[in-house]
Design an enzyme around this catalytic site. Sequence first.
Site, PDB file in Angstrom:
ATOM      1  N   GLY B 194       0.738  -1.181  -0.064  1.00 33.40           N
ATOM      2  CA  GLY B 194      -0.015   0.036   0.004  1.00 33.40           C
ATOM      3  C   GLY B 194       0.790   1.243   0.006  1.00 33.40           C
ATOM      4  O   GLY B 194       0.349   2.342  -0.676  1.00 33.40           O
ATOM      5  N   GLU B 195       1.894   1.236   0.681  1.00 31.20           N
ATOM      6  CA  GLU B 195       2.739   2.200   0.741  1.00 31.20           C
ATOM      7  C   GLU B 195       3.484   2.483  -0.416  1.00 31.20           C
ATOM      8  O   GLU B 195       4.253   3.839  -0.853  1.00 31.20           O
ATOM      9  CB  GLU B 195       3.954   2.293   1.858  1.00 31.20           C
ATOM     10  N   TRP B 243      -2.065  -8.354   4.352  1.00 34.67           N
ATOM     11  CA  TRP B 243      -0.789  -8.286   5.152  1.00 34.67           C
ATOM     12  C   TRP B 243      -0.972  -9.787   6.029  1.00 34.67           C
ATOM     13  O   TRP B 243      -0.062 -10.360   6.341  1.00 34.67           O
ATOM     14  CB  TRP B 243      -0.955  -7.543   6.345  1.00 34.67           C
ATOM     15  N   ASN B 261      -5.031  -0.022   4.894  1.00 37.08           N
ATOM     16  CA  ASN B 261      -5.642   1.292   4.583  1.00 37.08           C
ATOM     17  C   ASN B 261      -5.555   1.761   3.046  1.00 37.08           C
ATOM     18  O   ASN B 261      -4.895   0.954   2.391  1.00 37.08           O
ATOM     19  CB  ASN B 261      -4.899   2.334   5.541  1.00 37.08           C
ATOM     20  N   ASP B 303      -3.395   6.109   8.608  1.00 39.33           N
ATOM     21  CA  ASP B 303      -2.550   4.692   8.414  1.00 39.33           C
ATOM     22  C   ASP B 303      -3.169   3.459   9.326  1.00 39.33           C
ATOM     23  O   ASP B 303      -2.275   2.572   9.509  1.00 39.33           O
ATOM     24  CB  ASP B 303      -1.102   4.845   8.525  1.00 39.33           C
ATOM     25  N   ASP B 305      -4.317   0.500   8.855  1.00 40.39           N
ATOM     26  CA  ASP B 305      -4.514  -0.649   8.148  1.00 40.39           C
ATOM     27  C   ASP B 305      -5.452  -1.788   9.156  1.00 40.39           C
ATOM     28  O   ASP B 305      -5.094  -1.556  10.291  1.00 40.39           O
ATOM     29  CB  ASP B 305      -3.335  -1.613   8.043  1.00 40.39           C
ATOM     30  N   ARG B 330      -6.989  -1.631  14.599  1.00 40.04           N
ATOM     31  CA  ARG B 330      -5.775  -0.622  14.499  1.00 40.04           C
ATOM     32  C   ARG B 330      -6.641   0.675  15.070  1.00 40.04           C
ATOM     33  O   ARG B 330      -5.850   1.601  15.445  1.00 40.04           O
ATOM     34  CB  ARG B 330      -4.995  -0.575  13.245  1.00 40.04           C
ATOM     35  N   TRP B 477       4.648  -5.986  21.279  1.00 33.32           N
ATOM     36  CA  TRP B 477       4.619  -6.397  20.014  1.00 33.32           C
ATOM     37  C   TRP B 477       4.514  -7.869  20.061  1.00 33.32           C
ATOM     38  O   TRP B 477       4.982  -8.630  19.041  1.00 33.32           O
ATOM     39  CB  TRP B 477       5.612  -5.883  18.990  1.00 33.32           C
TER      40      TRP B 477
END
Lengths: 197, 573
Positions: B194-195, B243, B261, B303, B305, B330, B477
Amino acid sequence: MAFKNPRSLSRVGDRPCFGRRKTLQLAMGAVAASVVRPAVAAEAPFPNLGDHLVRITDEGTYTPLRVSDIEKSAKPVIAYPYDVATNTVRSESRLNKVLLVYFDPAQMDVEAQKYAAGGVLGFSAICTHQGCEVSEWAPDSRDLLCFCHFSKYAPLKAAHVIAGPAPRSLPALPLALKDDELVVAGHFSAPPGAARA
Amino acid sequence: MKLKQFLMAGVMLLPMPVTAWAQLATYTPVTDARLSSPEPQNWLMYRGNYEGWGYSPLKQITDKNVSKLEVAWAYSTGELEGHEAPPIVNNGYMYIATPNNQVIALEATTGRELWHYKKQIPPELSQLHPTSRGVSLYGNKLFLLTTDANLVALDAVTGKELWVKPIADWQDGYYSTLAPLIAKGKVMVGASGGEYGVRGFVAAYDPESGEKLWQTYTVPAPGEPGGDTWPPEKYQHGGGSIWITGSYDKDTGLAYWGTGNAAPWLAETRPGDNLYTSSVIALDAETGAIKGFHQYHPNDGWDWDEVSAPLLVTVKRDGQDKKALVHAGRDGYLWVLGRSKDEISFLDGWPYVTQDVFKSIDPKTGRPTYDPAKIPGIGKTVHFCPSLWGGKDWVPEAYSPDTGLYYVPANNNLCSELTGETAKYTRGELYIGVSLPNILTNVRMTEASKTHIGEVQAWDLNTKKQAWVHTYPEMNWGPLMTTAGNLVFGGGTNDRKFHAFDAANGKMLWEFPTNSGVVGVPSSFEIDGVQYIAVQAGWGVDSQRMQGAFDAVLNHKTVVPEGGVVWVFKLPK
């Protein structure tokens, strides 16, 4: 001076590429006349001796870069090598990207001075860690920064790694001046890009 | 003593590694039936089951004895960067995916290497997320997606490369890091990017031939359903990355995928809802047809996603059992949705971390209303919570059917500040609309950040009440796994620790300092009556980037060593 590139800059498929034979010819010529002895043999399609350096605009035109186009102690300018003989911008590979920065030569260490021309230093724009583009600039420390994993390089020390996971310096590109235009005076000091299996 | 005699004596004194060299059992092919009802002793897919629970029914290791857990074996992967994949285990064979497109097959009881495979990738390729979230098994084959957007089939026994199929063109910015979802005899894949302005999709391939069977874009074209939610010229570079592995309802044959996103980041550059970005979509695994969707937040500008697939659970509503999907967004909301064979419906949504963007959500549809002052724009600097990494990023939640609780690895009390700028699409180049220096330093702390940021949350989805929360000083994380031993396992902290919690009350019962930060998905398996817990340590990618952003704004820096190691634990004999 601005040229309209005769071919689309955004397409790889219809761009003329150097054949292996042509590349070797260019490489041998470069070795014979190089200002700085290359650390590695040239591999297609890396910058070659005598290439000019150009900046590509959003409109697809390119402009040969002069020292005066590189702002002093500021964010790097991203450039591609340009072969005058064939009127070709070597933009088919992102490994050919060169970042240009401008400093007072007196601030450079001996190794960096060896590569500079008129205060301008050229390095591979591709991080040696994972191949991201080293496009960012830390104005306070005057370091080059890779956004992917925060590797930092010191341009005044020939892009030596000073922070982050990058395993080696950015390859340096020897530069020279021809009528105030920046030209390539040798090969990258090491293969550009991330070293991966 | 002569040399030969000396060497022989030395050999005699050494303990003979009988187990290490014992012959592995014949490989057990993976079938649709096994994937639908996975055996407790194996971990055959990304989250252990199609429902996405991250749950092991094994219970030799329990809340009563987990404090005695010890290392059975460890194995260095030889790679740096984020090691995020679960150890996949099939009757004694373990498969590890690592960064740089590598798969290692190991004997699950000893860590003896059986084979390893590494796909060569183009030297020009820039790996924005140099990781893998795992491999998938089917028949006698293993499937790997790569950062140069290829689907690779290997012989699971020998590691021999059987075929390689490009799923997209990496030079357009496509790459893939997820473990394929295998259902109905098809290998389902998706791609990120996406980026770089890609157009996201899910596709299915034939496991034997590698032939593409169907492909469904997450961003519809003009004239297709949802196509009118985009400016006509924007959809081709509209993002909607895939993803993370989808979940799957074996009763309806629907696969649920979370979508990324919209691209570029700034909402004002693409007026409209921008379906099906930041959504969950239900795809018919047979045909790829979109059978339902729910967009968590339209016209994203943060951003956010919604990368994780929802977990399939059953919740009580009005005294009735309701088949549901649950997703910790998110966007900072915990979403509970109804699922059936032909639709996804909204049930509930509430914030599970500090969220100041939504003024409200529609009680019938779940559609949020935004605070206009919280929408980043061109030349407009906006502070918003949660941060661009969200309340929870890709890191998988878990569910335990024993406690009935849903567990979320969250980052709370964290915000971002972004200033928008114009973005121009150039093939293969970043297409974001926020400057990289801004992204690198986007994090904004709050007074609450001083208390803690990382959390492990447990939620009762029937009462909508938080059952417990464990806090970490900085980020979390750590993918979570639950077990029938009343345990929740997870790493995720920048102190290299891997933790075990009491699943019912959140008490930390055990922790172990590994070589690096643990961002790997844990798994559990049993061989010869012994239960093992397995996880990869190896800090990198998003955790490392958040650490960099923390280092930029905090008055201290934290060094988290890099390097991948597979850790396998068991109880002492």
